[in-house]
Design a protein around this motif. Structure first.
Motif, PDB file in Angstrom:
ATOM      1  N   VAL A   1      15.328 -21.025 140.832  1.00  0.00           N
ATOM      2  CA  VAL A   1      13.979 -20.551 141.143  1.00  0.00           C
ATOM      3  C   VAL A   1      14.017 -19.017 141.163  1.00  0.00           C
ATOM      4  O   VAL A   1      15.078 -18.432 141.419  1.00  0.00           O
ATOM      5  CB  VAL A   1      13.509 -21.082 142.535  1.00  0.00           C
ATOM      6  CG1 VAL A   1      12.049 -20.706 142.796  1.00  0.00           C
ATOM      7  CG2 VAL A   1      13.682 -22.587 142.663  1.00  0.00           C
TER       8      VAL A   1
ATOM      9  N   ASP B   1       9.684 -29.335 150.832  1.00  0.00           N
ATOM     10  CA  ASP B   1      11.037 -29.119 150.337  1.00  0.00           C
ATOM     11  C   ASP B   1      12.072 -29.832 151.206  1.00  0.00           C
ATOM     12  O   ASP B   1      13.026 -30.416 150.692  1.00  0.00           O
ATOM     13  CB  ASP B   1      11.361 -27.619 150.234  1.00  0.00           C
ATOM     14  CG  ASP B   1      11.326 -27.151 148.781  1.00  0.00           C
ATOM     15  OD1 ASP B   1      11.851 -27.875 147.913  1.00  0.00           O
ATOM     16  OD2 ASP B   1      10.757 -26.079 148.505  1.00  0.00           O
TER      17      ASP B   1
ATOM     18  N   PHE C   1      14.611 -20.079 150.568  1.00  0.00           N
ATOM     19  CA  PHE C   1      15.604 -21.146 150.426  1.00  0.00           C
ATOM     20  C   PHE C   1      16.719 -21.036 151.462  1.00  0.00           C
ATOM     21  O   PHE C   1      17.229 -22.047 151.924  1.00  0.00           O
ATOM     22  CB  PHE C   1      16.160 -21.179 148.998  1.00  0.00           C
ATOM     23  CG  PHE C   1      15.258 -21.935 148.073  1.00  0.00           C
ATOM     24  CD1 PHE C   1      15.227 -23.323 148.096  1.00  0.00           C
ATOM     25  CD2 PHE C   1      14.387 -21.281 147.214  1.00  0.00           C
ATOM     26  CE1 PHE C   1      14.369 -24.040 147.277  1.00  0.00           C
ATOM     27  CE2 PHE C   1      13.528 -21.981 146.386  1.00  0.00           C
ATOM     28  CZ  PHE C   1      13.517 -23.366 146.415  1.00  0.00           C
TER      29      PHE C   1
ATOM     30  N   GLU D   1       6.092 -32.418 144.464  1.00  0.00           N
ATOM     31  CA  GLU D   1       6.119 -32.144 145.914  1.00  0.00           C
ATOM     32  C   GLU D   1       5.521 -33.316 146.694  1.00  0.00           C
ATOM     33  O   GLU D   1       6.029 -33.710 147.733  1.00  0.00           O
ATOM     34  CB  GLU D   1       5.296 -30.886 146.223  1.00  0.00           C
ATOM     35  CG  GLU D   1       5.968 -29.598 145.823  1.00  0.00           C
ATOM     36  CD  GLU D   1       5.064 -28.379 146.054  1.00  0.00           C
ATOM     37  OE1 GLU D   1       3.891 -28.549 146.476  1.00  0.00           O
ATOM     38  OE2 GLU D   1       5.547 -27.266 145.809  1.00  0.00           O
TER      39      GLU D   1
ATOM     40  N   TYR E   1       4.843 -25.771 152.137  1.00  0.00           N
ATOM     41  CA  TYR E   1       5.914 -25.718 151.142  1.00  0.00           C
ATOM     42  C   TYR E   1       7.263 -26.065 151.799  1.00  0.00           C
ATOM     43  O   TYR E   1       8.040 -26.866 151.269  1.00  0.00           O
ATOM     44  CB  TYR E   1       5.927 -24.291 150.572  1.00  0.00           C
ATOM     45  CG  TYR E   1       6.776 -24.027 149.351  1.00  0.00           C
ATOM     46  CD1 TYR E   1       6.887 -24.952 148.320  1.00  0.00           C
ATOM     47  CD2 TYR E   1       7.451 -22.807 149.223  1.00  0.00           C
ATOM     48  CE1 TYR E   1       7.651 -24.661 147.190  1.00  0.00           C
ATOM     49  CE2 TYR E   1       8.207 -22.515 148.097  1.00  0.00           C
ATOM     50  CZ  TYR E   1       8.318 -23.447 147.086  1.00  0.00           C
ATOM     51  OH  TYR E   1       9.064 -23.163 145.981  1.00  0.00           O
TER      52      TYR E   1
ATOM     53  N   ASP F   1      17.345 -28.834 140.552  1.00  0.00           N
ATOM     54  CA  ASP F   1      15.894 -28.680 140.741  1.00  0.00           C
ATOM     55  C   ASP F   1      15.515 -27.408 140.000  1.00  0.00           C
ATOM     56  O   ASP F   1      15.943 -26.313 140.356  1.00  0.00           O
ATOM     57  CB  ASP F   1      15.642 -28.561 142.253  1.00  0.00           C
ATOM     58  CG  ASP F   1      14.204 -28.250 142.634  1.00  0.00           C
ATOM     59  OD1 ASP F   1      13.532 -27.470 141.925  1.00  0.00           O
ATOM     60  OD2 ASP F   1      13.758 -28.758 143.693  1.00  0.00           O
TER      61      ASP F   1
ATOM     62  N   HIS G   1      10.372 -31.177 139.930  1.00  0.00           N
ATOM     63  CA  HIS G   1       9.751 -30.825 141.205  1.00  0.00           C
ATOM     64  C   HIS G   1       8.444 -30.050 141.009  1.00  0.00           C
ATOM     65  O   HIS G   1       8.314 -28.890 141.417  1.00  0.00           O
ATOM     66  CB  HIS G   1      10.725 -30.031 142.077  1.00  0.00           C
ATOM     67  CG  HIS G   1      10.305 -29.996 143.523  1.00  0.00           C
ATOM     68  ND1 HIS G   1      10.394 -31.090 144.348  1.00  0.00           N
ATOM     69  CD2 HIS G   1       9.768 -29.007 144.275  1.00  0.00           C
ATOM     70  CE1 HIS G   1       9.938 -30.771 145.544  1.00  0.00           C
ATOM     71  NE2 HIS G   1       9.549 -29.519 145.523  1.00  0.00           N
TER      72      HIS G   1
ATOM     73  N   TYR H   1      19.193 -25.270 143.101  1.00  0.00           N
ATOM     74  CA  TYR H   1      17.811 -24.870 142.847  1.00  0.00           C
ATOM     75  C   TYR H   1      17.818 -23.641 141.958  1.00  0.00           C
ATOM     76  O   TYR H   1      18.451 -22.645 142.294  1.00  0.00           O
ATOM     77  CB  TYR H   1      17.106 -24.500 144.157  1.00  0.00           C
ATOM     78  CG  TYR H   1      16.955 -25.648 145.135  1.00  0.00           C
ATOM     79  CD1 TYR H   1      18.032 -26.062 145.923  1.00  0.00           C
ATOM     80  CD2 TYR H   1      15.739 -26.304 145.278  1.00  0.00           C
ATOM     81  CE1 TYR H   1      17.890 -27.103 146.824  1.00  0.00           C
ATOM     82  CE2 TYR H   1      15.587 -27.351 146.181  1.00  0.00           C
ATOM     83  CZ  TYR H   1      16.665 -27.752 146.948  1.00  0.00           C
ATOM     84  OH  TYR H   1      16.528 -28.785 147.833  1.00  0.00           O
TER      85      TYR H   1
ATOM     86  N   GLN I   1      12.381 -15.957 145.948  1.00  0.00           N
ATOM     87  CA  GLN I   1      12.324 -17.029 146.950  1.00  0.00           C
ATOM     88  C   GLN I   1      13.648 -17.181 147.705  1.00  0.00           C
ATOM     89  O   GLN I   1      13.896 -18.182 148.379  1.00  0.00           O
ATOM     90  CB  GLN I   1      11.905 -18.349 146.289  1.00  0.00           C
ATOM     91  CG  GLN I   1      10.474 -18.275 145.769  1.00  0.00           C
ATOM     92  CD  GLN I   1       9.883 -19.641 145.429  1.00  0.00           C
ATOM     93  OE1 GLN I   1      10.273 -20.666 145.977  1.00  0.00           O
ATOM     94  NE2 GLN I   1       8.917 -19.653 144.523  1.00  0.00           N
TER      95      GLN I   1
ATOM     96  N   GLY J   1       4.800 -28.638 141.448  1.00  0.00           N
ATOM     97  CA  GLY J   1       3.978 -28.297 142.611  1.00  0.00           C
ATOM     98  C   GLY J   1       2.614 -28.953 142.478  1.00  0.00           C
ATOM     99  O   GLY J   1       1.845 -28.618 141.579  1.00  0.00           O
TER     100      GLY J   1
ATOM    101  N   GLY K   1       9.911 -26.053 138.110  1.00  0.00           N
ATOM    102  CA  GLY K   1       9.024 -25.635 139.193  1.00  0.00           C
ATOM    103  C   GLY K   1       7.594 -25.326 138.795  1.00  0.00           C
ATOM    104  O   GLY K   1       6.909 -24.550 139.464  1.00  0.00           O
ATOM    105  N   ALA K   2       7.109 -25.922 137.689  1.00  0.00           N
ATOM    106  CA  ALA K   2       5.729 -25.665 137.274  1.00  0.00           C
ATOM    107  C   ALA K   2       4.758 -26.199 138.319  1.00  0.00           C
ATOM    108  O   ALA K   2       5.088 -27.084 139.099  1.00  0.00           O
ATOM    109  CB  ALA K   2       5.459 -26.353 135.938  1.00  0.00           C
ATOM    110  N   ASN K   3       3.565 -25.647 138.327  1.00  0.00           N
ATOM    111  CA  ASN K   3       2.532 -26.100 139.235  1.00  0.00           C
ATOM    112  C   ASN K   3       1.420 -26.790 138.461  1.00  0.00           C
ATOM    113  O   ASN K   3       0.930 -26.266 137.466  1.00  0.00           O
ATOM    114  CB  ASN K   3       1.971 -24.908 140.018  1.00  0.00           C
ATOM    115  CG  ASN K   3       3.041 -24.303 140.907  1.00  0.00           C
ATOM    116  OD1 ASN K   3       3.709 -25.012 141.659  1.00  0.00           O
ATOM    117  ND2 ASN K   3       3.236 -23.004 140.799  1.00  0.00           N
TER     118      ASN K   3
HETATM  119  N1  ARG Z   1       6.352 -24.557 142.356  1.00  0.00           N
HETATM  120  C1  ARG Z   1       7.117 -23.541 143.022  1.00  0.00           C
HETATM  121  C2  ARG Z   1       6.527 -22.168 142.755  1.00  0.00           C
HETATM  122  O1  ARG Z   1       5.734 -22.011 141.863  1.00  0.00           O
HETATM  123  C3  ARG Z   1       8.561 -23.543 142.591  1.00  0.00           C
HETATM  124  C4  ARG Z   1       9.313 -24.781 142.976  1.00  0.00           C
HETATM  125  C5  ARG Z   1      10.761 -24.546 143.116  1.00  0.00           C
HETATM  126  N2  ARG Z   1      11.496 -25.685 143.645  1.00  0.00           N
HETATM  127  C6  ARG Z   1      11.466 -26.032 144.897  1.00  0.00           C
HETATM  128  N3  ARG Z   1      12.150 -27.084 145.280  1.00  0.00           N
HETATM  129  N4  ARG Z   1      10.780 -25.390 145.809  1.00  0.00           N
HETATM  130  O2  ARG Z   1       6.847 -21.233 143.473  1.00  0.00           O
END
Ligand code: ARG
Length: 590
Positions: A347, A327, A355, A269, A323, A118, A158, A345, A351, A160, A121-123
């Motif tokens: 990231v 997850d 996690f 997500e 969130y 994973d 994955h 993961y 974080q 967001g 992690g773009a949104n």
């Molecule tokens: N979109 C999340 C962020 O901007 C990161 C995602 C990482 N992966 C996950 N499974 N939470 O913080």
């Protein structure tokens, strides 16, 4: 192929045992004094403590019992090292054998695993920025390494798409354009196919809405309730969300494409939403989920914790999911779709605690089996020259595409100033070399450490850089092409049983090549792309020393010349595998 360190260690172990010592002292590693020997074993020193005997005496007894003729020579040196040099014929045979294998001697994993990586992690609806670089390039490389080692790997983006940013955009649109049918509760018809915004408009909506929400509590509250409504079936909001997805996701894919980062599945997500109700129901029934201050939570604190360990939140007091919820539900989904033995993961390291809590909850509530591995690789920050997180000149967050353009521009100037190249070709070269500068600059640092982004250093054609590696590859390609032009027939494979005498730089180069299988196995196991970079640099450096000391094409001893050509072809193949593992590629010229 069996790794050289194992081949050597097995012989040493047998000798330790034959001399009456525990065989586990017979472990060999690459020498840390390459000026003295190629491999070394320090076991006699450790054994000396246990057997209360002088280490040099033990080392001598072991060598006495050693049966390594034709493989290596060993010598005991004070205070008790065993110095090892490979037999030259053995070394050349080893390389010859590597060269017949498409994986150059790397042994596929004994037990191939199913692994989900994973990363990215773009949104959705937010432009990718520099902070997205590291998870993308590190994750991509880890995925490629696992795959190379024969594991079954799924890379998942994955994205967001189920959080506050969507609620903010909807709230903004509702305020600016209340006449749109999406906001009419009585509307029962079909919503327009066309989005009420362009991609360019969407890009400005999010930052504006986000800024506004920080000044206006009511607006923020509306955005939050929009998220809840969206998650709970508001038709109009759902239609808007689809427009947002259709507008934003292709753009995200395009930017990742520029980084040569590709996902096997582009899940989001929100894809996990179907698994949430059952998951929560089960957690309640099993007694794991309980109400705390109106919210539904799972405790993950353990007796031995020395730091704060807040519970995992499943539902907010208004019933919205978070969130944490998506997850956990995503793990449920992954178990169902891919039955992974391991989920990794990649990231941002900030974080970390998040996690840790999610993993604890997944294990505790039985979403995954106790033996299912969940690994968090927390990437360090990319900093500017001032040691602070990288910013644009005016202090803003830099877009990822701007960074890519900047580095390509720099390389383009260099390519144009070096020689006469058509603009078109220079651009094509610059995009490959620029990408290598960026990715190698990043990946050559340990994933978890911060590093300083230095365009001048990263784009330099000298030193431990991506362009230097590519330049080396281009140099080898051009020698091989020239040989072909001169009708020299390069052996298909490196010839075993070669000459009696070898140049020192040639031996060093062969020794570096022969360490490939060892390196790649460890790099994959430790999920450490920087080890691949270290290997590449050593190999490139070894090649360049060899190249400067010998005139390959004009060598009059043709057997020697042909063997050298075969050897540099091995170097090129190894560098090609390694660039593939990093997701970069060499041009034909530069
Ligand atoms: N979109 C999340 C962020 O901007 C990161 C995602 C990482 N992966 C996950 N499974 N939470 O913080």
């Amino acid at each position: 192929m069996k790794k050289l360190t194992d081949i050597i260690s097995d012989k040493l172990k047998a000798a330790f045992a034959a001399a009456g010592y525990d065989e586990n002292y017979g472990i060999a590693g690459v020498s840390n004094r390459p000026d003295l020997c190629e491999y070394q074993c320090n076991g006699a020193m450790a054994a000396a403590k246990k057997y209360k005997k002088a280490p040099i005496a033990i080392a001598n007894e072991v060598i006495e019992k050693l049966d390594a003729a034709g493989v290596f020579d060993a010598a005991a040196v004070a205070p008790g090292f065993i110095n090892i040099n490979l037999d030259r014929n053995y070394l050349t045979e080893y390389i010859a054998k590597m060269d017949t294998d498409p994986k150059m001697g790397a042994e596929p994993a004994e037990k191939p695993l199913s692994i989900v990586v994973d990363y990215g992690g773009a949104n959705v609806a937010k432009p990718l920025h520099v902070g997205h670089l590291r998870p993308a390039v590190i994750g991509e490389s880890i995925k490629r390494m696992f795959r190379f080692m024969g594991h079954k790997v799924v890379g998942d983006a994955h994205l967001g798409d189920w959080g506050l940013q969507i609620g903010l955009i909807i709230a903004w649109l509702e305020e600016k354009r209340p006449e749109l049918p999406y906001f009419d509760p009585g509307f029962t018809g079909e919503y327009p196919k066309e989005a009420p915004f362009t991609a360019a408009e969407l890009e400005v909506i999010y930052p504006a809405a986000s800024k506004y929400s920080k000044e206006n509590a009511e607006f923020l509250a509306k955005a939050q309730s929009n998220v809840f409504e969206l998650q709970n079936g508001n038709r109009g909001y759902f239609a808007l969300w689809q427009h947002i997805m259709n507008t934003s996701v292709p753009d995200i894919k395009r930017v990742y494409g520029r980084l040569n980062v590709d996902f096997d599945v582009w899940k989001t997500e929100s894809d996990a939403r179907y698994y949430i109700p059952d998951m929560i129901e089960k957690m309640k029934n099993d007694g794991f989920a309980h109400i705390d201050n109106g919210a539904l939570v799972v405790d993950v604190k353990e007796e031995t914790d020395t730091k704060e360990m807040p519970p995992v939140m499943l539902l907010k007091s208004n019933g919205a999911t978070l969130y944490d919820t998506t997850d956990l539900a995503t793990i449920v989904e992954r178990m169902k779709l891919f039955a992974p033995d391991h989920i990794v993961y990649v990231v941002d390291k900030r974080q970390d605690l998040y996690f840790e809590r999610v993993f604890r909850a997944a294990h505790k509530t039985g979403i995954v089996k106790p033996e299912t591995r969940l690994t968090f690789i927390g990437n360090g920050t990319m900093n500017g020259a001032d040691g602070k997180p990288f910013k644009t000149r005016d202090g803003g967050v830099m877009r990822l595409e701007m960074l890519i353009d900047e580095i390509n521009g720099k390389v383009y100037e260099k390519v144009m100033s070096n020689r006469e190249t058509s603009e078109e070709e220079a651009r094509a070269i610059a995009s490959k070399v620029g990408l290598a500068a960026l990715k190698y600059g990043d990946l050559s640092n340990q994933a978890t450490k911060d590093y300083i982004f230095d365009v001048d250093r990263f784009t330099s054609f000298e030193g431990n850089t991506g362009p230097y590696i590519l330049y080396t590859m281009v140099r080898i390609k051009s020698i091989l092409a020239k040989a072909k032009d001169e009708s020299i027939s390069i052996p298909d494979c490196f010839p075993a049983r070669t000459r009696a005498e070898h140049e020192e730089s040639e031996i060093n180069l062969m020794l570096s090549c022969a360490r490939f299988n060892d390196m790649v196995e460890h790099a994959a196991e430790e999920m450490a792309p920087h080890k691949v970079c270290q290997f590449m640099y050593q190999l490139a450096d070894g090649f360049n020393t060899f190249y400067h000391e010998n005139k390959i094409l004009t060598e009059s001893d043709t057997a020697k010349r042909n063997e050298w050509l075969a050897l540099i072809k091995v170097v090129l193949k190894l560098l090609e595998i390694c660039t593939g593992l990093l997701g970069i590629e060499a041009p034909d010229r530069m």
